[in-house]
Design a protein around this motif. Structure first.
Motif, PDB file in Angstrom:
ATOM      1  N   SER A   1      52.820  18.091  58.672  1.00 46.91           N
ATOM      2  CA  SER A   1      52.851  19.503  58.865  1.00 46.91           C
ATOM      3  C   SER A   1      51.619  20.086  58.031  1.00 46.91           C
ATOM      4  O   SER A   1      50.872  20.950  58.278  1.00 46.91           O
ATOM      5  CB  SER A   1      54.238  20.074  58.561  1.00 46.91           C
ATOM      6  N   LEU A   2      51.753  19.860  56.574  1.00 45.26           N
ATOM      7  CA  LEU A   2      50.838  20.178  55.810  1.00 45.26           C
ATOM      8  C   LEU A   2      49.079  19.892  56.105  1.00 45.26           C
ATOM      9  O   LEU A   2      48.216  20.741  56.088  1.00 45.26           O
ATOM     10  CB  LEU A   2      51.082  20.007  54.293  1.00 45.26           C
TER      11      LEU A   2
ATOM     12  N   CYS B   1      52.779  30.583  63.920  1.00 45.32           N
ATOM     13  CA  CYS B   1      53.435  30.368  62.473  1.00 45.32           C
ATOM     14  C   CYS B   1      53.079  29.193  61.843  1.00 45.32           C
ATOM     15  O   CYS B   1      52.328  28.356  62.493  1.00 45.32           O
ATOM     16  CB  CYS B   1      54.923  30.547  62.587  1.00 45.32           C
ATOM     17  N   ASP B   2      53.602  28.495  60.754  1.00 39.89           N
ATOM     18  CA  ASP B   2      53.608  27.528  59.978  1.00 39.89           C
ATOM     19  C   ASP B   2      52.099  27.464  59.696  1.00 39.89           C
ATOM     20  O   ASP B   2      51.352  28.459  59.176  1.00 39.89           O
ATOM     21  CB  ASP B   2      54.078  26.465  60.732  1.00 39.89           C
ATOM     22  N   LYS B   3      51.547  26.314  59.713  1.00 42.65           N
ATOM     23  CA  LYS B   3      50.201  26.020  59.291  1.00 42.65           C
ATOM     24  C   LYS B   3      49.131  26.460  60.293  1.00 42.65           C
ATOM     25  O   LYS B   3      47.823  26.467  59.944  1.00 42.65           O
ATOM     26  CB  LYS B   3      49.961  24.254  59.159  1.00 42.65           C
ATOM     27  N   SER B   4      49.373  27.079  61.431  1.00 45.65           N
ATOM     28  CA  SER B   4      48.454  27.591  62.294  1.00 45.65           C
ATOM     29  C   SER B   4      47.885  29.093  61.951  1.00 45.65           C
ATOM     30  O   SER B   4      46.797  29.260  62.056  1.00 45.65           O
ATOM     31  CB  SER B   4      49.126  27.783  63.778  1.00 45.65           C
TER      32      SER B   4
ATOM     33  N   ASP C   1      56.995  23.322  61.130  1.00 42.25           N
ATOM     34  CA  ASP C   1      57.851  23.104  60.078  1.00 42.25           C
ATOM     35  C   ASP C   1      59.337  22.992  60.101  1.00 42.25           C
ATOM     36  O   ASP C   1      60.028  21.921  59.644  1.00 42.25           O
ATOM     37  CB  ASP C   1      57.673  24.122  58.897  1.00 42.25           C
ATOM     38  N   GLY C   2      59.926  23.862  60.986  1.00 35.71           N
ATOM     39  CA  GLY C   2      61.324  24.225  61.137  1.00 35.71           C
ATOM     40  C   GLY C   2      61.732  22.965  61.743  1.00 35.71           C
ATOM     41  O   GLY C   2      62.898  22.483  61.726  1.00 35.71           O
ATOM     42  N   GLU C   3      61.091  22.387  63.073  1.00 34.71           N
ATOM     43  CA  GLU C   3      61.427  21.240  63.805  1.00 34.71           C
ATOM     44  C   GLU C   3      61.211  19.791  62.923  1.00 34.71           C
ATOM     45  O   GLU C   3      62.022  18.824  63.142  1.00 34.71           O
ATOM     46  CB  GLU C   3      60.627  21.191  65.087  1.00 34.71           C
TER      47      GLU C   3
END
Length: 212
Positions: free
Chosen positions: A145-146, A174-177, A133-135
């Protein structure tokens, strides 16, 4: 003679023929699998379809004979006779070296693989895509991403069921993992656990705060 009696006789004869034709190292493995199948307390259940089930008639799906090609491929990947008798554990790894959240997941996967094999299992890696998400924030990459959450879950499901494994251990960064690594376990009622791989470590920039 009834049809059922005839079928039982044919099945018994085919099993005897298989035992008679299985010789040398093949006979050793056949007997190892047959012996391990008697222990119903073992985790190894589903993966008999991968190794071959010596209790099934020769003509049935996942019988010892029909799994011969699969065993040949696994031997080429380094499996031994003893490995075929072990429960197979999927090790799910959403990994890329392109983000600080998940770039250590590959190394942690090696540690988990070693621990699984020390405890008598046989691990199979299942790598998945991972989008940061950050990148991708504020870019067209964010569109991916989603959806990647469900892609991660689907990839793990596919690998686990495709290799007919008995249990699963997944890692997330992190994120969707995080949800993606968890979702396959409850939705398929798997024997498994998901672990957080830890917080992202800070990077370094030599032009800011003296290299902090």
């Amino acid at each position: 003679m009834s049809s059922r009696t005839t079928n039982n006789t044919i099945n018994s004869t085919k099993e005897q023929d298989l035992e008679g034709e299985t010789k040398g190292e093949g006979k050793i493995l056949y007997n190892l699998l047959k012996s391990s199948k008697k222990d119903q307390k073992r985790l190894k259940k589903q993966s008999y379809e991968l190794s071959g089930d010596p209790t099934k008639p020769e003509y049935e799906s996942a019988s010892y004979s029909k799994a011969a090609c699969g065993r040949a491929n696994l031997r080429a990947a380094g499996w031994t006779d003893q490995d075929f008798t072990k429960p197979v554990i999927t090790i799910g790894l959403p990994y890329s070296n392109g983000l600080p959240c998940n770039n250590r997941v590959r190394d942690l996967g090696d540690i988990i693989l070693q621990a699984v094999e020390e405890e008598g299992g046989k691990g199979i890696f299942a790598f998945t895509p991972i989008i940061s998400d950050g990148e991708t924030n504020g870019s067209t990459g964010m569109k991916y991403s989603l959806p990647s959450r469900d892609t991660i879950a689907d990839c793990l499901d596919m690998m686990h069921h495709g290799y007919m494994a008995d249990g699963i251990i997944t890692l997330s960064g992190c994120d969707k993992s995080v949800p993606g690594a968890l979702m396959p376990i409850p939705r398929s009622n798997l024997v498994g656990i998901t672990l957080y791989a830890g917080a992202a470590l800070p990077g370094k920039c030599m032009d800011v705060r003296g290299g902090a």
